[in-house]
Design a protein around this motif. Structure first.
Motif, PDB file in Angstrom:
ATOM      1  N   ARG A 672    -101.986 -46.772  46.257  1.00  0.00           N
ATOM      2  CA  ARG A 672    -101.268 -47.317  47.223  1.00  0.00           C
ATOM      3  C   ARG A 672     -99.899 -48.032  47.167  1.00  0.00           C
ATOM      4  N   ALA A 673     -99.911 -49.194  45.778  1.00  0.00           N
ATOM      5  CA  ALA A 673     -98.779 -49.919  45.276  1.00  0.00           C
ATOM      6  C   ALA A 673     -97.129 -48.731  45.570  1.00  0.00           C
ATOM      7  N   LYS A 674     -97.258 -47.427  44.604  1.00  0.00           N
ATOM      8  CA  LYS A 674     -96.230 -46.765  44.286  1.00  0.00           C
ATOM      9  C   LYS A 674     -96.182 -45.839  45.736  1.00  0.00           C
ATOM     10  N   ILE A 675     -97.060 -45.965  46.398  1.00  0.00           N
ATOM     11  CA  ILE A 675     -96.382 -45.164  48.266  1.00  0.00           C
ATOM     12  C   ILE A 675     -95.390 -46.438  48.171  1.00  0.00           C
ATOM     13  N   ALA A 676     -95.579 -47.650  48.565  1.00  0.00           N
ATOM     14  CA  ALA A 676     -95.486 -48.858  49.132  1.00  0.00           C
ATOM     15  C   ALA A 676     -94.166 -48.561  48.967  1.00  0.00           C
ATOM     16  N   SER A 677     -93.340 -48.786  47.888  1.00  0.00           N
ATOM     17  CA  SER A 677     -92.504 -49.338  46.486  1.00  0.00           C
ATOM     18  C   SER A 677     -91.406 -47.396  46.824  1.00  0.00           C
ATOM     19  N   GLY A 678     -92.271 -46.326  47.526  1.00  0.00           N
ATOM     20  CA  GLY A 678     -91.018 -45.312  47.248  1.00  0.00           C
ATOM     21  C   GLY A 678     -91.118 -45.126  46.343  1.00  0.00           C
ATOM     22  N   ALA A 679     -91.507 -44.650  45.811  1.00  0.00           N
ATOM     23  CA  ALA A 679     -92.026 -43.860  44.366  1.00  0.00           C
ATOM     24  C   ALA A 679     -91.854 -42.037  44.818  1.00  0.00           C
ATOM     25  N   PHE A 680     -92.111 -42.474  45.820  1.00  0.00           N
ATOM     26  CA  PHE A 680     -92.080 -40.476  46.620  1.00  0.00           C
ATOM     27  C   PHE A 680     -91.332 -39.951  46.526  1.00  0.00           C
ATOM     28  N   THR A 681     -90.342 -38.798  46.668  1.00  0.00           N
ATOM     29  CA  THR A 681     -89.551 -38.093  46.943  1.00  0.00           C
ATOM     30  C   THR A 681     -89.886 -36.819  48.243  1.00  0.00           C
ATOM     31  N   SER A 682     -88.868 -37.244  48.828  1.00  0.00           N
ATOM     32  CA  SER A 682     -89.405 -35.694  50.123  1.00  0.00           C
ATOM     33  C   SER A 682     -89.265 -34.705  49.631  1.00  0.00           C
ATOM     34  N   GLU A 683     -88.431 -34.555  48.441  1.00  0.00           N
ATOM     35  CA  GLU A 683     -88.443 -33.166  47.446  1.00  0.00           C
ATOM     36  C   GLU A 683     -89.542 -32.816  46.893  1.00  0.00           C
ATOM     37  N   GLN A 684     -89.787 -34.044  46.587  1.00  0.00           N
ATOM     38  CA  GLN A 684     -91.543 -34.204  45.284  1.00  0.00           C
ATOM     39  C   GLN A 684     -92.572 -33.443  46.356  1.00  0.00           C
ATOM     40  N   LEU A 685     -92.405 -34.218  47.575  1.00  0.00           N
ATOM     41  CA  LEU A 685     -94.077 -33.889  48.299  1.00  0.00           C
ATOM     42  C   LEU A 685     -93.936 -32.379  48.595  1.00  0.00           C
ATOM     43  N   VAL A 686     -93.060 -32.058  49.198  1.00  0.00           N
ATOM     44  CA  VAL A 686     -92.376 -30.480  49.975  1.00  0.00           C
ATOM     45  C   VAL A 686     -92.603 -29.309  48.950  1.00  0.00           C
ATOM     46  N   SER A 687     -92.608 -30.221  47.358  1.00  0.00           N
ATOM     47  CA  SER A 687     -92.515 -28.812  45.760  1.00  0.00           C
ATOM     48  C   SER A 687     -93.844 -28.323  46.205  1.00  0.00           C
ATOM     49  N   LEU A 688     -95.234 -29.084  46.849  1.00  0.00           N
ATOM     50  CA  LEU A 688     -96.557 -28.644  46.526  1.00  0.00           C
ATOM     51  C   LEU A 688     -96.786 -28.317  47.642  1.00  0.00           C
ATOM     52  N   LEU A 689     -96.216 -27.798  48.432  1.00  0.00           N
ATOM     53  CA  LEU A 689     -96.356 -26.868  49.896  1.00  0.00           C
ATOM     54  C   LEU A 689     -96.032 -25.267  49.543  1.00  0.00           C
ATOM     55  N   LYS A 690     -97.020 -24.419  48.994  1.00  0.00           N
ATOM     56  CA  LYS A 690     -96.884 -22.941  48.963  1.00  0.00           C
ATOM     57  C   LYS A 690     -96.502 -22.174  49.599  1.00  0.00           C
ATOM     58  N   ASP A 691     -97.125 -22.564  51.167  1.00  0.00           N
ATOM     59  CA  ASP A 691     -96.358 -22.018  52.549  1.00  0.00           C
ATOM     60  C   ASP A 691     -95.677 -23.134  53.119  1.00  0.00           C
ATOM     61  N   LEU A 692     -94.105 -22.884  53.674  1.00  0.00           N
ATOM     62  CA  LEU A 692     -94.039 -23.518  54.632  1.00  0.00           C
ATOM     63  C   LEU A 692     -93.458 -22.823  55.260  1.00  0.00           C
ATOM     64  N   LYS A 693     -94.275 -21.141  56.043  1.00  0.00           N
ATOM     65  CA  LYS A 693     -93.655 -20.469  56.802  1.00  0.00           C
ATOM     66  C   LYS A 693     -94.882 -20.950  58.599  1.00  0.00           C
ATOM     67  N   ARG A 694     -93.639 -21.419  59.359  1.00  0.00           N
ATOM     68  CA  ARG A 694     -94.602 -21.963  60.669  1.00  0.00           C
ATOM     69  C   ARG A 694     -94.962 -21.450  62.184  1.00  0.00           C
ATOM     70  N   ASP A 695     -93.296 -20.930  61.947  1.00  0.00           N
ATOM     71  CA  ASP A 695     -92.649 -20.303  62.887  1.00  0.00           C
ATOM     72  C   ASP A 695     -92.733 -18.273  63.509  1.00  0.00           C
ATOM     73  N   ARG A 696     -92.126 -17.355  64.112  1.00  0.00           N
ATOM     74  CA  ARG A 696     -92.213 -16.558  63.584  1.00  0.00           C
ATOM     75  C   ARG A 696     -91.520 -15.869  62.885  1.00  0.00           C
ATOM     76  N   PHE A 697     -90.589 -16.210  62.776  1.00  0.00           N
ATOM     77  CA  PHE A 697     -89.108 -15.136  62.243  1.00  0.00           C
ATOM     78  C   PHE A 697     -88.963 -16.095  60.166  1.00  0.00           C
ATOM     79  N   ASP A 698     -89.730 -17.384  60.074  1.00  0.00           N
ATOM     80  CA  ASP A 698     -89.637 -18.047  59.059  1.00  0.00           C
ATOM     81  C   ASP A 698     -89.768 -17.498  57.757  1.00  0.00           C
ATOM     82  N   GLU A 699     -90.700 -16.041  57.605  1.00  0.00           N
ATOM     83  CA  GLU A 699     -90.794 -15.358  56.437  1.00  0.00           C
ATOM     84  C   GLU A 699     -89.018 -14.615  55.822  1.00  0.00           C
ATOM     85  N   TYR A 700     -87.919 -14.261  57.072  1.00  0.00           N
ATOM     86  CA  TYR A 700     -86.905 -13.898  56.956  1.00  0.00           C
ATOM     87  C   TYR A 700     -86.250 -15.896  56.388  1.00  0.00           C
ATOM     88  N   VAL A 701     -86.646 -16.753  56.421  1.00  0.00           N
ATOM     89  CA  VAL A 701     -85.484 -17.941  56.206  1.00  0.00           C
ATOM     90  C   VAL A 701     -85.167 -18.249  55.087  1.00  0.00           C
TER      91      VAL A 701
END
Length: 727
Positions: A672-701
């Motif tokens: 929790r202290a690590k989260i509060a200090s801002g140790a995590f970055t958005s780029e680090q977190l999004v890299s954990l996701l295997k599938d980012l497709k949410r909308d119809r033509f996302d497979e071409y993005v």
């Protein structure tokens, strides 16, 4: 009549007199003055059945009656074909006196009627965004002539278009229409549920939102009568052979108990019962059918209405609702919009909605006539408490969320609209559409039409270049020697598909038939195997034949049944709703609309809340790990879940809390202290996701753009840090 009435064209005045009105409503007076005396775009916001449609069209029709022109002069855009059909009949009556033609264009309108409009355009055209898209694809050479004198665009149910795929699609189409027809029509948005008008003003006039006039009818308040009944769920068998014995000496439980109450309270008059899923509508309808058979009703007044049913079945239900006979429709959001279904006596809601806005929209379907109250009966189903129940389940979250939504509605709060999405998927759709419309265009032209002067202003030059290069690398577009981009064969194939006109996601669906008559459609992976049972359209069926070539499923009536499967997810909850739930649990306020069971369960939930110490702390240490209640919205909960995964911590997320398994108090405190200090970055977190497709033509993005979109639209690091700091 008022001075505003005198401003109307004489033929429109005649139409009003023949409606037998004795006066104009305040909203209509204000709209007449604003439309006829100014040149501003505007929003008309008022409760359902407050006369918004007439408020917009009385002055608009007066304008075009005085200045007829040989093109469509008014474009009315609706999210629903059924709403178009309903408004078509209303506008025909108004327009007949002034000889103003009224046309409609959607998938159920004949080719002959469409050809007649193309040959002799004029008056008012009612259309969906998808049908407007089809005009760009198939009838581009007619657009300038069809819309050369377009003066007004009226967008009904404006809230349904704000910052979603259909909305950004519509914004793009309207911007392209301005360019194609060389017009700058005024825009009017009609809506019943808008909390913050700023996003709606931006939607209508992105370049100068502050100039959009807002006319709000605050005086059209209705008496509100609410009752909330709480139930504990009972396990539903997955299927049955039709021979299950009736529980004669045992009170019904769970959804069966709700069905018993619905059968008693909704048999009279015209009513709507909303469910949050098509699956739940089918189960409730089946239980009500059983009640009608057990009690030997002469007629079962309960009908089904949801998006998977065949159009004729839905229209039959709508006609029944208008018939004056006692009829109650069990429905999803398909009847949430303003389709005229007559005088609805009361509204039922099974399970709390995901937002206050949706609750308000559904509640507005009742009490449409003057001096009629709005009546809501809300049912909640929570899990019964067991020894292994999680703490969040012991708080009866469905009941508490329902109370929170009702109280926020009483306080006249609505969710603010998000307006920060990139919509890369829909931009792909529009790139392909423009290339099909024009036969080829330069990258600079696409940028100007779609981004600089279009709906995708948030997409920067470098992002648009990445998007185009991605489409080229996947062979959807190609560049010819003269520099223009054209559709490649793979892109042509996409544009030529029957469902291209819709920018939102669609699935492979099979048509369900009995005796060659259509019943509805189901996604391919929701259909039982041949010989198995199916609960659909409020009836029990046996699957006889699945034809994968024609995508048809033949069924026959049966006594057996199987729980229906429909695809779909849960909604996002705003932080204010969760924080209101916490206040409901932390206070001893009584709510007069609760039934005795609801009062008892709320008392139990409050006792659990107090004994767990959740009033003074947000993390509970147990034998199996930690339960953290940040009391915040879904976006922050998702981000906290990703932070745990980044630290290699096993976590389970529900709507209220995160459960960290096999984690000591010291380890949780460090995380929790690590989260509060801002140790995590958005780029680090999004890299954990295997599938980012949410909308119809996302497979071409391209992946970098999908990651940028997810970071912007889902991940909430500031909110996560605030939660970790206990704020």
């Amino acid at each position: 009549m008022s001075a505003a009435f005198a401003k109307l064209h004489p033929k429109i005045q005649e139409a009003v007199w023949n409606q037998h009105w004795d006066k104009l409503r305040p909203l209509q007076v204000d709209a007449i003055n604003a439309v006829l005396d100014t040149d501003k775009h505007m929003i008309l916001a008022a409760a359902t059945a407050s006369g918004k449609t007439e408020a917009a069209f009385l002055p608009i029709l007066s304008k075009i009656a005085a200045e007829p022109a040989p093109s469509v002069q008014v474009l009315y855009v609706s999210p629903l074909k059924a709403l178009i059909n309903d408004q078509f009949r209303r506008l025909e009556d108004l327009c007949a006196y002034a000889d103003i033609p009224v046309h409609r264009w959607h998938g159920d309108v004949s080719a002959t009627d469409k050809q007649r409009l193309r040959k002799s355009p004029g008056g008012v055209l009612l259309i969906t965004p998808e049908s407007l898209e089809s005009q760009f694809i198939n009838h581009d050479r007619h657009l300038r002539r069809m819309y050369a004198h377009l003066s007004f665009i009226v967008i009904d149910e404006l809230h349904a278009f704000l910052d979603n795929v259909r909305g950004i699609h519509l914004r793009s189409l309207l911007a392209r229409l301005n360019i194609a027809a060389c017009v700058t029509p005024r825009r009017l948005g009609l809506s019943a549920t808008i909390g913050d008008f700023a996003p709606a003003q931006t939607f209508l006039c992105p370049e100068s939102p502050g100039t959009v006039c807002v006319i709000e009818d605050k005086d059209h308040r209705k008496e509100l009568r609410i009752g909330l009944k709480a139930y504990l769920d009972a396990p539903e068998p997955n299927e049955g052979d039709g021979s299950e014995p009736a529980q004669v000496n045992e009170a019904p439980r769970g959804l069966a108990a709700i069905a018993a109450d619905v059968a008693q309270r909704f048999r009279r008059g015209t009513n709507l019962i909303f469910c949050n899923s098509r699956r739940q509508t089918e189960l409730l309808a089946d239980k009500l059918r059983s009640v009608s058979e057990q009690e030997h009703w002469v007629r079962n007044p309960f009908l089904l209405h949801h998006g998977s049913l065949d159009r004729e079945l839905r229209e039959d239900a709508e006609r029944e609702l208008k018939s004056g006979q006692p009829v109650t429709a069990i429905c999803t959001s398909t009847l949430e919009m303003g389709i005229d279904i007559g005088a609805v006596r009361s509204v039922g809601q099974v399970g709390p909605t995901w937002s206050v806005a949706s609750l308000v929209q559904r509640l507005g379907r009742s009490g449409r006539h003057d001096n009629e109250p709005q009546i809501l009966r809300l049912y909640t189903l929570d899990e019964p408490i067991k020894e292994q129940s999680a703490l969040s389940d012991r708080l009866y979250p469905e009941l508490v969320r329902a109370i929170a939504l009702l109280e926020l509605h009483r306080e006249q709060w609505l969710e603010p609209l998000e307006s920060n999405r990139f919509h890369f998927s829909t931009c792909v759709h529009q790139v392909l559409s423009v290339l099909r419309q024009t036969g080829g265009a330069t990258a600079a032209h696409l940028l100007n039409v779609l981004c600089r002067n279009g709906a995708f202003a948030r997409i920067e030059l470098d992002q648009f270049a990445v998007l185009l290069r991605g489409l080229a690398s996947q062979l959807l577009i190609e560049q010819i020697p003269t520099g223009e981009l054209i559709l490649a064969p793979a892109g042509e194939k996409i544009v030529e598909s029957r469902d291209f006109y819709a920018a939102f996601a669609s699935r492979i669906e099979y048509r369900i038939e009995h005796n060659d008559l259509p019943i509805g459609v189901l996604p391919a992976d929701c259909i039982p195997a041949e010989g198995e049972f199916l609960l659909f359209a409020g009836r029990r069926w046996r699957v006889e034949l699945i034809d994968h070539n024609s995508k048809r499923v033949t069924v026959s009536p049966a006594k057996g049944w199987k729980q229906p499967r429909f695809l779909g997810g849960i909604g996002l909850t705003h932080p204010n709703v969760i924080q209101k739930m916490r206040r409901v649990l932390n206070e001893d306020t009584g709510y007069p609309y609760l039934n005795p069971t609801a009062i008892e369960l709320l008392d139990e939930a409050r006792k659990t809340f107090e004994e767990a110490g959740l009033g003074t702390r947000d993390a509970i240490v147990g034998f199996s790990g930690i339960e953290w209640f940040p009391w915040t919205g879904t976006r922050v909960l998702i981000t906290l879940e990703l932070c745990a995964k980044a630290d290699g911590i096993e976590v389970v997320r529900d709507g209220l809390c995160l459960r960290y398994r096999k984690l000591s108090a010291a380890e949780f405190a460090a995380h929790r202290a690590k989260i509060a200090s801002g140790a995590f970055t958005s780029e680090q977190l999004v890299s954990l996701l295997k599938d980012l497709k949410r909308d119809r033509f996302d497979e071409y993005v391209p992946l970098p753009l999908l990651q940028q979109a997810y970071i912007s639209e889902v991940i909430d690091l500031p909110g996560t840090q605030a939660a970790a700091n206990g704020n």
